[in-house]
Design an enzyme around this catalytic site. Structure first.
Site, PDB file in Angstrom:
ATOM      1  N   TYR A 193     -15.434 -93.544  49.158  1.00  0.00           N
ATOM      2  CA  TYR A 193     -14.460 -94.649  49.204  1.00  0.00           C
ATOM      3  C   TYR A 193     -13.358 -94.447  50.232  1.00  0.00           C
ATOM      4  O   TYR A 193     -12.478 -95.277  50.356  1.00  0.00           O
ATOM      5  CB  TYR A 193     -13.848 -94.905  47.819  1.00  0.00           C
ATOM      6  CG  TYR A 193     -13.286 -93.682  47.117  1.00  0.00           C
ATOM      7  CD1 TYR A 193     -12.051 -93.157  47.475  1.00  0.00           C
ATOM      8  CD2 TYR A 193     -13.981 -93.059  46.091  1.00  0.00           C
ATOM      9  CE1 TYR A 193     -11.532 -92.049  46.839  1.00  0.00           C
ATOM     10  CE2 TYR A 193     -13.477 -91.942  45.445  1.00  0.00           C
ATOM     11  CZ  TYR A 193     -12.251 -91.444  45.823  1.00  0.00           C
ATOM     12  OH  TYR A 193     -11.754 -90.334  45.191  1.00  0.00           O
ATOM     13  N   LYS A 194     -13.398 -93.342  50.966  1.00  0.00           N
ATOM     14  CA  LYS A 194     -12.361 -93.110  51.980  1.00  0.00           C
ATOM     15  C   LYS A 194     -12.849 -93.680  53.318  1.00  0.00           C
ATOM     16  O   LYS A 194     -12.964 -94.882  53.457  1.00  0.00           O
ATOM     17  CB  LYS A 194     -12.033 -91.617  52.029  1.00  0.00           C
ATOM     18  CG  LYS A 194     -11.321 -91.173  50.745  1.00  0.00           C
ATOM     19  CD  LYS A 194     -11.152 -89.684  50.630  1.00  0.00           C
ATOM     20  CE  LYS A 194     -10.409 -89.361  49.329  1.00  0.00           C
ATOM     21  NZ  LYS A 194     -10.546 -87.957  48.929  1.00  0.00           N
ATOM     22  N   PHE A 200      -7.519 -79.892  47.741  1.00  0.00           N
ATOM     23  CA  PHE A 200      -7.329 -81.012  46.817  1.00  0.00           C
ATOM     24  C   PHE A 200      -7.469 -80.495  45.379  1.00  0.00           C
ATOM     25  O   PHE A 200      -8.443 -79.812  45.061  1.00  0.00           O
ATOM     26  CB  PHE A 200      -8.380 -82.085  47.112  1.00  0.00           C
ATOM     27  CG  PHE A 200      -8.094 -83.402  46.462  1.00  0.00           C
ATOM     28  CD1 PHE A 200      -7.285 -84.337  47.074  1.00  0.00           C
ATOM     29  CD2 PHE A 200      -8.637 -83.704  45.225  1.00  0.00           C
ATOM     30  CE1 PHE A 200      -7.033 -85.558  46.479  1.00  0.00           C
ATOM     31  CE2 PHE A 200      -8.375 -84.927  44.613  1.00  0.00           C
ATOM     32  CZ  PHE A 200      -7.571 -85.851  45.253  1.00  0.00           C
ATOM     33  N   ARG A 257       2.156 -89.778  54.508  1.00  0.00           N
ATOM     34  CA  ARG A 257       0.803 -89.593  55.044  1.00  0.00           C
ATOM     35  C   ARG A 257       0.277 -90.909  55.632  1.00  0.00           C
ATOM     36  O   ARG A 257       0.346 -91.949  54.980  1.00  0.00           O
ATOM     37  CB  ARG A 257      -0.079 -89.130  53.886  1.00  0.00           C
ATOM     38  CG  ARG A 257      -1.400 -88.563  54.284  1.00  0.00           C
ATOM     39  CD  ARG A 257      -2.096 -87.956  53.079  1.00  0.00           C
ATOM     40  NE  ARG A 257      -2.558 -88.988  52.144  1.00  0.00           N
ATOM     41  CZ  ARG A 257      -3.660 -88.870  51.408  1.00  0.00           C
ATOM     42  NH1 ARG A 257      -4.399 -87.786  51.480  1.00  0.00           N
ATOM     43  NH2 ARG A 257      -4.019 -89.836  50.590  1.00  0.00           N
ATOM     44  N   ASP A 271     -16.201 -79.398  51.306  1.00  0.00           N
ATOM     45  CA  ASP A 271     -15.890 -80.747  50.862  1.00  0.00           C
ATOM     46  C   ASP A 271     -15.564 -81.578  52.107  1.00  0.00           C
ATOM     47  O   ASP A 271     -14.646 -81.232  52.863  1.00  0.00           O
ATOM     48  CB  ASP A 271     -14.702 -80.722  49.895  1.00  0.00           C
ATOM     49  CG  ASP A 271     -14.487 -82.071  49.228  1.00  0.00           C
ATOM     50  OD1 ASP A 271     -14.780 -83.103  49.862  1.00  0.00           O
ATOM     51  OD2 ASP A 271     -14.010 -82.094  48.077  1.00  0.00           O
TER      52      ASP A 271
HETATM   53  C1  LIG Z   1     -10.515 -87.696  47.596  1.00  0.00           C
HETATM   54  C2  LIG Z   1     -10.957 -86.315  47.292  1.00  0.00           C
HETATM   55  C3  LIG Z   1     -11.657 -86.040  46.112  1.00  0.00           C
HETATM   56  C4  LIG Z   1     -11.873 -87.128  45.115  1.00  0.00           C
HETATM   57  O1  LIG Z   1     -12.684 -86.749  44.078  1.00  0.00           O
HETATM   58  P1  LIG Z   1     -13.161 -87.837  43.021  1.00  0.00           P
HETATM   59  O2  LIG Z   1     -14.076 -87.093  42.156  1.00  0.00           O
HETATM   60  O3  LIG Z   1     -13.782 -88.965  43.779  1.00  0.00           O
HETATM   61  O4  LIG Z   1     -11.962 -88.338  42.311  1.00  0.00           O
HETATM   62  C5  LIG Z   1     -12.098 -84.743  45.909  1.00  0.00           C
HETATM   63  N1  LIG Z   1     -11.854 -83.771  46.815  1.00  0.00           N
HETATM   64  C6  LIG Z   1     -11.182 -84.024  47.953  1.00  0.00           C
HETATM   65  C7  LIG Z   1     -10.942 -82.918  48.930  1.00  0.00           C
HETATM   66  C8  LIG Z   1     -10.706 -85.288  48.220  1.00  0.00           C
HETATM   67  O5  LIG Z   1     -10.016 -85.529  49.333  1.00  0.00           O
END
Ligand SMILES: *Cc1c(COP(=O)(O)O)cnc(C)c1O
Length: 424
Positions: free
Chosen positions: A223-224, A129, A383, A198
């Site tokens: 939030y996921k 990400f 997705r 992560d």
């Molecule tokens: C969703 C996601 C994020 C989101 O980071 P925020 O700081 O909440 O915007 C970070 N890393 C990964 C791998 C994600 O899937």
């Protein structure tokens, strides 16, 4: 051939089916985007109203003690810990995933600089990400380190004596491919390399056991799959044998051993509490707790193992139905078929029109999302996330039916479906 009646029957006998009632699912919507923003728990509006009107509205400042506001990051952290194989007192819910990654990566860099200063490399995956890569890039600049990005199949070979830290996302946000956390961590440790994981697409989606895998650091998203609401606080875990070794770089007063002593010098709290920075978002933490509770509600029904089994059944069914019913429409599969390599989503590829097809599906009430490819090794992706708490087998059948109709009708070619929005 699987029929809609078969799927309805599977829903009827699904022991997890009742968990769907914990959510306020909009009517006539098939929500396959819980990997991006989880559905609102039914308990959230009432709990948030209580925090706002009673705790904030009436009890005001007393609520820090009276309603346990001060303890919320640790209390919610302990609940998340149960879902990721961490112990009580090892997790705090705080800040964003990006900010937490900054803190743990910095701490890991400090440990490496002390224990193995000759190691100057951080390894990650090219399709990690982007925010993870941006944070790593910024910290590498600051610390005089080199960020090396590799394809997943090259990770094992990249774990050399020059490497200080391996930073990976457990389940890839684009493809849904999942690493074997225990094996990769062991391989890194065998070469003297620290691991930062992560868990954004893992917490609440797949079983994780941080303690058993002996990982070094982990962060993840609220939030996921944890259904904590838009911008919910994220979480952070540090292996207890590292937790007291270094300050985290955002040494704010909430991470102080005694914030209300108001001393001019910083003394970090022991353990994970130091990973807090400033005053915490109480209303958002209350919403996150409602979300985490929806996942913990599955505990009497088999917990994460039961959710995982259903998630795999849902993604298997989706792959099977797409291949049976949407044949000849140039759809490819980016997600691994092998269960141990798959998270809780399915990503389809298409050479053309991926974005517009997703928009046409949304117009039909099937919410997925689109992720752009890089034109080279990574194709555009449609997705679809499957949250087993609230998605059923008939939802899968109906979603594929809509996809089939969108492809057969060619309606995705219409101009309104080809207009890009700010958020995809
Ligand atoms: C969703 C996601 C994020 C989101 O980071 P925020 O700081 O909440 O915007 C970070 N890393 C990964 C791998 C994600 O899937």
């Amino acid at each position: 051939m699987t029929t809609l009646a078969d799927c309805l029957h599977r829903d009827a006998i699904d022991p997890l089916r009742g968990l769907r009632n914990k959510f306020d699912l909009p009517e006539n919507l098939i929500y396959l985007d819980g990997n991006s923003l989880g559905v609102m728990p039914r308990s959230a509006p009432g709990r948030i109203a209580q925090v706002v009107t009673q705790e904030w509205g009436s009890d005001l400042i007393q609520s820090w003690n009276k309603h346990g506001w001060f303890q919320m990051p640790g209390k919610v952290g302990d609940k998340i810990a149960r879902l990721i194989g961490a112990g009580p007192g090892e997790v705090v819910a705080t800040d964003s995933t990006s900010v937490n990654l900054f803190k743990v990566l910095n701490a890991a860099m400090n440990i490496a600089a002390t224990d193995a200063p000759q190691r100057k490399r951080i390894v990650s995956e090219r399709s990690n990400f982007p925010t993870d890569l941006y944070i790593a890039e910024a910290l590498c600049k600051q610390h005089g380190l080199e960020l090396v990005l590799v394809e997943p199949e090259a990770i094992a070979a990249s774990l050399t004596a020059e490497v200080a830290i391996l930073m990976l996302t457990h389940v890839n946000y684009r493809t849904g491919a999942m690493h074997d956390m225990a094996a990769v961590t062991a391989a890194a440790h065998a070469e003297g390399i620290l691991t930062v994981w992560d868990l954004a697409h893992s917490a609440g989606a797949v079983p994780v056991n941080l303690t058993a895998t002996k990982a070094d650091f982990a962060v993840g998203c609220g939030y996921k799959y944890l259904n904590g609401g838009p911008g919910a606080p994220a979480f952070v875990w540090v292996n207890p044998h590292h937790a007291d070794r270094f300050w985290q770089p955002l040494a704010g007063w909430w991470g102080h051993v005694a914030p209300f002593a108001f001393t001019p010098d910083y003394q970090p709290a022991p353990g994970i509490a130091r990973y807090q920075c400033g005053t915490q978002p109480v209303i958002s933490l209350a919403a996150l707790e409602c979300g985490v509770d929806t996942v913990l509600d599955a505990a009497p029904l088999g917990g994460m193992e039961a959710l995982r089994a259903k998630s795999l059944a849902l993604t298997d069914l989706f792959i099977q139905l797409v291949e049976e019913r949407c044949e000849g429409h140039d759809l490819g599969l980016a997600t691994p078929r092998v269960h141990t390599l798959r998270g809780s989503q399915v990503s389809l590829t298409r050479n053309q029109g991926a974005y517009a097809i997703v928009q046409a599906l949304i117009a039909r009430g099937v919410i997925g999302d689109y992720r752009a490819g890089d034109g080279e090794c990574h194709k555009d992706i449609l997705r679809f996330g499957f949250t087993p708490l609230y998605i059923g087998f008939a939802d899968v059948w109906n979603a594929v039916e809509q996809l089939k109709q969108v492809l057969e009708s060619g309606e995705w070619r219409r101009p309104e479906f080809n207009q890009k929005h700010a958020v995809t």
